[in-house]
Design a protein around this motif. Structure first.
Motif, PDB file in Angstrom:
ATOM      1  N   ALA A   4      41.058  33.080  44.462  1.00 37.66           N
ATOM      2  CA  ALA A   4      39.954  33.609  43.669  1.00 37.66           C
ATOM      3  C   ALA A   4      39.080  32.441  43.247  1.00 37.66           C
ATOM      4  O   ALA A   4      39.464  31.286  43.386  1.00 37.66           O
ATOM      5  N   SER A   5      37.912  32.760  42.716  1.00 40.03           N
ATOM      6  CA  SER A   5      37.006  31.687  42.297  1.00 40.03           C
ATOM      7  C   SER A   5      37.231  31.258  40.853  1.00 40.03           C
ATOM      8  O   SER A   5      36.544  30.375  40.370  1.00 40.03           O
ATOM      9  N   ASN A   6      38.175  31.886  40.170  1.00 41.83           N
ATOM     10  CA  ASN A   6      38.505  31.453  38.815  1.00 41.83           C
ATOM     11  C   ASN A   6      40.008  31.617  38.592  1.00 41.83           C
ATOM     12  O   ASN A   6      40.660  32.364  39.307  1.00 41.83           O
ATOM     13  N   PRO A   7      40.560  30.915  37.603  1.00 39.88           N
ATOM     14  CA  PRO A   7      42.012  30.947  37.398  1.00 39.88           C
ATOM     15  C   PRO A   7      42.587  32.318  37.045  1.00 39.88           C
ATOM     16  O   PRO A   7      43.751  32.557  37.230  1.00 39.88           O
ATOM     17  N   HIS A   8      41.786  33.212  36.525  1.00 35.00           N
ATOM     18  CA  HIS A   8      42.282  34.526  36.125  1.00 35.00           C
ATOM     19  C   HIS A   8      41.520  35.609  36.869  1.00 35.00           C
ATOM     20  O   HIS A   8      41.013  36.554  36.270  1.00 35.00           O
ATOM     21  N   GLY A   9      41.461  35.472  38.180  1.00 36.55           N
ATOM     22  CA  GLY A   9      40.667  36.383  39.003  1.00 36.55           C
ATOM     23  C   GLY A   9      41.434  37.542  39.589  1.00 36.55           C
ATOM     24  O   GLY A   9      41.016  38.125  40.574  1.00 36.55           O
ATOM     25  N   GLY A  10      42.576  37.881  39.013  1.00 31.44           N
ATOM     26  CA  GLY A  10      43.326  39.039  39.478  1.00 31.44           C
ATOM     27  C   GLY A  10      44.296  38.756  40.606  1.00 31.44           C
ATOM     28  O   GLY A  10      44.723  39.674  41.311  1.00 31.44           O
ATOM     29  N   GLN A  11      44.677  37.493  40.784  1.00 29.32           N
ATOM     30  CA  GLN A  11      45.580  37.151  41.884  1.00 29.32           C
ATOM     31  C   GLN A  11      46.919  37.874  41.792  1.00 29.32           C
ATOM     32  O   GLN A  11      47.424  38.360  42.797  1.00 29.32           O
ATOM     33  N   GLU A  12      47.507  37.943  40.607  1.00 31.57           N
ATOM     34  CA  GLU A  12      48.812  38.609  40.471  1.00 31.57           C
ATOM     35  C   GLU A  12      48.697  40.085  40.818  1.00 31.57           C
ATOM     36  O   GLU A  12      49.533  40.626  41.546  1.00 31.57           O
ATOM     37  N   ALA A  13      47.668  40.745  40.322  1.00 32.89           N
ATOM     38  CA  ALA A  13      47.484  42.173  40.612  1.00 32.89           C
ATOM     39  C   ALA A  13      47.254  42.395  42.108  1.00 32.89           C
ATOM     40  O   ALA A  13      47.758  43.371  42.679  1.00 32.89           O
ATOM     41  N   THR A  14      46.544  41.488  42.739  1.00 36.52           N
ATOM     42  CA  THR A  14      46.307  41.599  44.181  1.00 36.52           C
ATOM     43  C   THR A  14      47.623  41.529  44.941  1.00 36.52           C
ATOM     44  O   THR A  14      47.892  42.350  45.820  1.00 36.52           O
ATOM     45  N   LEU A  15      48.456  40.549  44.606  1.00 36.77           N
ATOM     46  CA  LEU A  15      49.739  40.400  45.286  1.00 36.77           C
ATOM     47  C   LEU A  15      50.636  41.617  45.072  1.00 36.77           C
ATOM     48  O   LEU A  15      51.247  42.126  46.014  1.00 36.77           O
ATOM     49  N   LEU A  16      50.731  42.080  43.832  1.00 42.31           N
ATOM     50  CA  LEU A  16      51.580  43.238  43.546  1.00 42.31           C
ATOM     51  C   LEU A  16      51.097  44.480  44.287  1.00 42.31           C
ATOM     52  O   LEU A  16      51.914  45.274  44.774  1.00 42.31           O
ATOM     53  N   SER A  17      49.795  44.639  44.413  1.00 45.34           N
ATOM     54  CA  SER A  17      49.259  45.781  45.161  1.00 45.34           C
ATOM     55  C   SER A  17      49.593  45.674  46.650  1.00 45.34           C
ATOM     56  O   SER A  17      49.949  46.668  47.286  1.00 45.34           O
ATOM     57  N   GLY A  43      49.381  27.324  38.051  1.00 42.72           N
ATOM     58  CA  GLY A  43      48.962  28.456  37.241  1.00 42.72           C
ATOM     59  C   GLY A  43      50.085  29.402  36.866  1.00 42.72           C
ATOM     60  O   GLY A  43      49.899  30.326  36.102  1.00 42.72           O
ATOM     61  N   GLY A  44      51.263  29.208  37.435  1.00 38.67           N
ATOM     62  CA  GLY A  44      52.425  29.986  37.036  1.00 38.67           C
ATOM     63  C   GLY A  44      52.479  31.404  37.557  1.00 38.67           C
ATOM     64  O   GLY A  44      52.876  32.317  36.855  1.00 38.67           O
ATOM     65  N   ASN A  45      52.107  31.628  38.797  1.00 36.12           N
ATOM     66  CA  ASN A  45      52.166  32.962  39.381  1.00 36.12           C
ATOM     67  C   ASN A  45      53.476  33.112  40.157  1.00 36.12           C
ATOM     68  O   ASN A  45      53.602  32.600  41.263  1.00 36.12           O
ATOM     69  N   PRO A  46      54.475  33.813  39.607  1.00 33.43           N
ATOM     70  CA  PRO A  46      55.767  33.918  40.275  1.00 33.43           C
ATOM     71  C   PRO A  46      55.777  34.897  41.453  1.00 33.43           C
ATOM     72  O   PRO A  46      56.750  34.957  42.188  1.00 33.43           O
ATOM     73  N   TYR A  47      54.706  35.648  41.651  1.00 29.82           N
ATOM     74  CA  TYR A  47      54.667  36.658  42.706  1.00 29.82           C
ATOM     75  C   TYR A  47      54.200  36.109  44.050  1.00 29.82           C
ATOM     76  O   TYR A  47      54.419  36.725  45.083  1.00 29.82           O
ATOM     77  N   GLY A  48      53.560  34.967  44.034  1.00 32.32           N
ATOM     78  CA  GLY A  48      53.082  34.366  45.269  1.00 32.32           C
ATOM     79  C   GLY A  48      52.072  33.285  44.940  1.00 32.32           C
ATOM     80  O   GLY A  48      51.434  33.310  43.884  1.00 32.32           O
ATOM     81  N   ALA A  49      51.931  32.355  45.829  1.00 31.39           N
ATOM     82  CA  ALA A  49      50.985  31.270  45.597  1.00 31.39           C
ATOM     83  C   ALA A  49      49.567  31.824  45.516  1.00 31.39           C
ATOM     84  O   ALA A  49      49.186  32.704  46.271  1.00 31.39           O
ATOM     85  N   SER A  50      48.815  31.302  44.566  1.00 29.23           N
ATOM     86  CA  SER A  50      47.413  31.679  44.448  1.00 29.23           C
ATOM     87  C   SER A  50      46.602  30.420  44.195  1.00 29.23           C
ATOM     88  O   SER A  50      47.004  29.560  43.423  1.00 29.23           O
ATOM     89  N   ILE A  51      45.511  30.320  44.888  1.00 29.97           N
ATOM     90  CA  ILE A  51      44.693  29.117  44.842  1.00 29.97           C
ATOM     91  C   ILE A  51      43.329  29.457  44.268  1.00 29.97           C
ATOM     92  O   ILE A  51      42.737  30.469  44.619  1.00 29.97           O
ATOM     93  N   THR A  52      42.829  28.572  43.414  1.00 30.75           N
ATOM     94  CA  THR A  52      41.466  28.701  42.916  1.00 30.75           C
ATOM     95  C   THR A  52      40.554  27.928  43.855  1.00 30.75           C
ATOM     96  O   THR A  52      40.857  26.805  44.249  1.00 30.75           O
ATOM     97  N   VAL A  53      39.452  28.553  44.224  1.00 33.54           N
ATOM     98  CA  VAL A  53      38.493  27.966  45.157  1.00 33.54           C
ATOM     99  C   VAL A  53      37.200  27.696  44.396  1.00 33.54           C
ATOM    100  O   VAL A  53      36.696  28.573  43.693  1.00 33.54           O
ATOM    101  N   ASP A  54      36.634  26.488  44.555  1.00 34.05           N
ATOM    102  CA  ASP A  54      35.388  26.192  43.844  1.00 34.05           C
ATOM    103  C   ASP A  54      34.172  26.738  44.611  1.00 34.05           C
ATOM    104  O   ASP A  54      34.317  27.334  45.670  1.00 34.05           O
ATOM    105  N   GLN A  55      32.995  26.526  44.075  1.00 31.73           N
ATOM    106  CA  GLN A  55      31.767  27.064  44.663  1.00 31.73           C
ATOM    107  C   GLN A  55      31.493  26.538  46.071  1.00 31.73           C
ATOM    108  O   GLN A  55      30.813  27.182  46.856  1.00 31.73           O
ATOM    109  N   SER A  56      32.050  25.381  46.399  1.00 32.83           N
ATOM    110  CA  SER A  56      31.860  24.797  47.729  1.00 32.83           C
ATOM    111  C   SER A  56      32.930  25.236  48.719  1.00 32.83           C
ATOM    112  O   SER A  56      32.915  24.830  49.871  1.00 32.83           O
ATOM    113  N   GLY A  57      33.888  26.041  48.252  1.00 33.07           N
ATOM    114  CA  GLY A  57      34.954  26.510  49.132  1.00 33.07           C
ATOM    115  C   GLY A  57      36.141  25.574  49.203  1.00 33.07           C
ATOM    116  O   GLY A  57      37.000  25.724  50.065  1.00 33.07           O
TER     117      GLY A  57
END
Length: 88
Positions: A4-17, A43-57
């Protein structure tokens, strides 16, 4: 794994879905849990790795370590399953 582009962009919910669909097809989920410090540092996501991506990718370096840890964990679990299946 997700990003996601921010640290709290719904990564955990995406993985669980995604896992719900995977369960339907009989997949074995190998989540990282809190099995390595890199998970907490990313970031402490136990459901799967999640990476924050900046504006440049560009990916966060600490997120990449969590991805590497999860990949190693998947290989370890698959190897154990494969070995166990040979004995059966």
């Amino acid at each position: 794994m997700t990003s996601a582009s921010n640290p709290h962009g719904g990564q955990e919910a995406t993985l669980l879905s995604l896992y719900t669909s995977m369960y339907h097809w009989g997949a074995i989920i190998v989540a990282p849990g809190f099995t390595d410090p890199s998970v907490i540092e990313a970031g402490g996501n136990p459901y799967g790795a999640s990476i924050t991506v900046d504006q440049s990718g560009n990916f966060e370096a600490k997120g990449l370590e969590a991805v590497k840890h999860q990949a190693r964990r998947v290989v370890t679990v698959v190897s154990a399953l494969k070995t166990g299946m040979k004995r059966a």
